[in-house]
Scaffold this active site. Structure first.
Site, PDB file in Angstrom:
ATOM      1  N   VAL A  59      -1.780   1.231  -1.739  1.00  0.00           N
ATOM      2  CA  VAL A  59      -3.074   1.353  -2.365  1.00  0.00           C
ATOM      3  C   VAL A  59      -3.120   2.627  -2.645  1.00  0.00           C
ATOM      4  O   VAL A  59      -2.567   3.873  -2.083  1.00  0.00           O
ATOM      5  CB  VAL A  59      -4.197   0.968  -1.383  1.00  0.00           C
ATOM      6  CG1 VAL A  59      -4.417   1.950  -0.362  1.00  0.00           C
ATOM      7  CG2 VAL A  59      -5.573   0.672  -2.175  1.00  0.00           C
ATOM      8  N   CYS A  60      -3.847   3.046  -3.880  1.00  0.00           N
ATOM      9  CA  CYS A  60      -4.452   4.409  -4.307  1.00  0.00           C
ATOM     10  C   CYS A  60      -5.849   4.227  -4.704  1.00  0.00           C
ATOM     11  O   CYS A  60      -6.592   3.402  -4.102  1.00  0.00           O
ATOM     12  CB  CYS A  60      -3.567   4.945  -5.324  1.00  0.00           C
ATOM     13  SG  CYS A  60      -3.754   4.065  -7.085  1.00  0.00           S
ATOM     14  N   LYS A  61      -6.289   5.131  -5.681  1.00  0.00           N
ATOM     15  CA  LYS A  61      -7.594   4.947  -5.996  1.00  0.00           C
ATOM     16  C   LYS A  61      -7.858   3.694  -6.887  1.00  0.00           C
ATOM     17  O   LYS A  61      -8.988   2.988  -6.762  1.00  0.00           O
ATOM     18  CB  LYS A  61      -8.165   6.362  -6.838  1.00  0.00           C
ATOM     19  CG  LYS A  61      -9.674   6.215  -7.012  1.00  0.00           C
ATOM     20  CD  LYS A  61     -10.044   7.668  -7.632  1.00  0.00           C
ATOM     21  CE  LYS A  61     -11.529   7.357  -8.166  1.00  0.00           C
ATOM     22  NZ  LYS A  61     -12.016   8.850  -8.559  1.00  0.00           N
ATOM     23  N   GLY A  63      -4.807   1.973  -8.857  1.00  0.00           N
ATOM     24  CA  GLY A  63      -3.792   1.172  -8.934  1.00  0.00           C
ATOM     25  C   GLY A  63      -2.532   1.785  -9.856  1.00  0.00           C
ATOM     26  O   GLY A  63      -1.438   1.004  -9.522  1.00  0.00           O
ATOM     27  N   MET A  87      -8.625   1.410  -3.926  1.00  0.00           N
ATOM     28  CA  MET A  87      -9.603   1.952  -3.075  1.00  0.00           C
ATOM     29  C   MET A  87     -11.091   1.638  -3.794  1.00  0.00           C
ATOM     30  O   MET A  87     -12.142   1.327  -3.111  1.00  0.00           O
ATOM     31  CB  MET A  87      -9.552   3.272  -2.377  1.00  0.00           C
ATOM     32  CG  MET A  87      -8.574   3.431  -1.508  1.00  0.00           C
ATOM     33  SD  MET A  87      -8.684   2.291   0.078  1.00  0.00           S
ATOM     34  CE  MET A  87     -10.359   2.907   0.748  1.00  0.00           C
TER      35      MET A  87
END
Length: 108
Positions: A59-61, A63, A87
């Protein structure tokens, strides 16, 4: 070309590692409670500790970075999947976002 499998936040398996690849300041602002942190910028230079066949949800902010991390890990034989929406989708779904001390965080 590496296929990037994707899941939504609703499909996250709590029994599988959730790897957050955002930068340290983003992580510090808030992250998923059970996530493990390793910034994308450090992934290739660091022993990430995953072996071929290990399952990882990345996961990141939003994608994009997690898609790159997923591709990198899959090229090493890790069974990695990208969490689409990142996120931001996590927070929008009403899931907990915390800081390292357990207090309420936010997605930065």
């Amino acid at each position: 070309m590496t296929i990037i499998p994707e899941i939504t936040v609703d499909e996250i398996d709590p029994q599988v590692v959730l790897l957050d690849v955002r930068e340290a300041d983003e992580w510090a602002a808030g992250h998923a409670p059970a996530a493990r942190h390793l910034a994308l910028s450090e992934l290739a230079e660091t022993d990430h500790g995953f072996a071929p066949g290990d399952r990882v949800q990345v996961v990141c902010k939003v994608g994009g970075r997690s898609a790159r991390a997923t591709a990198f890990l899959r090229d090493q034989g890790v069974d990695a999947v990208n969490v689409i929406g990142g996120m931001l989708a996590w927070a929008a779904a009403g899931l907990d976002v915390v800081t390292d001390d357990g207090s309420t965080g936010h997605v930065a």
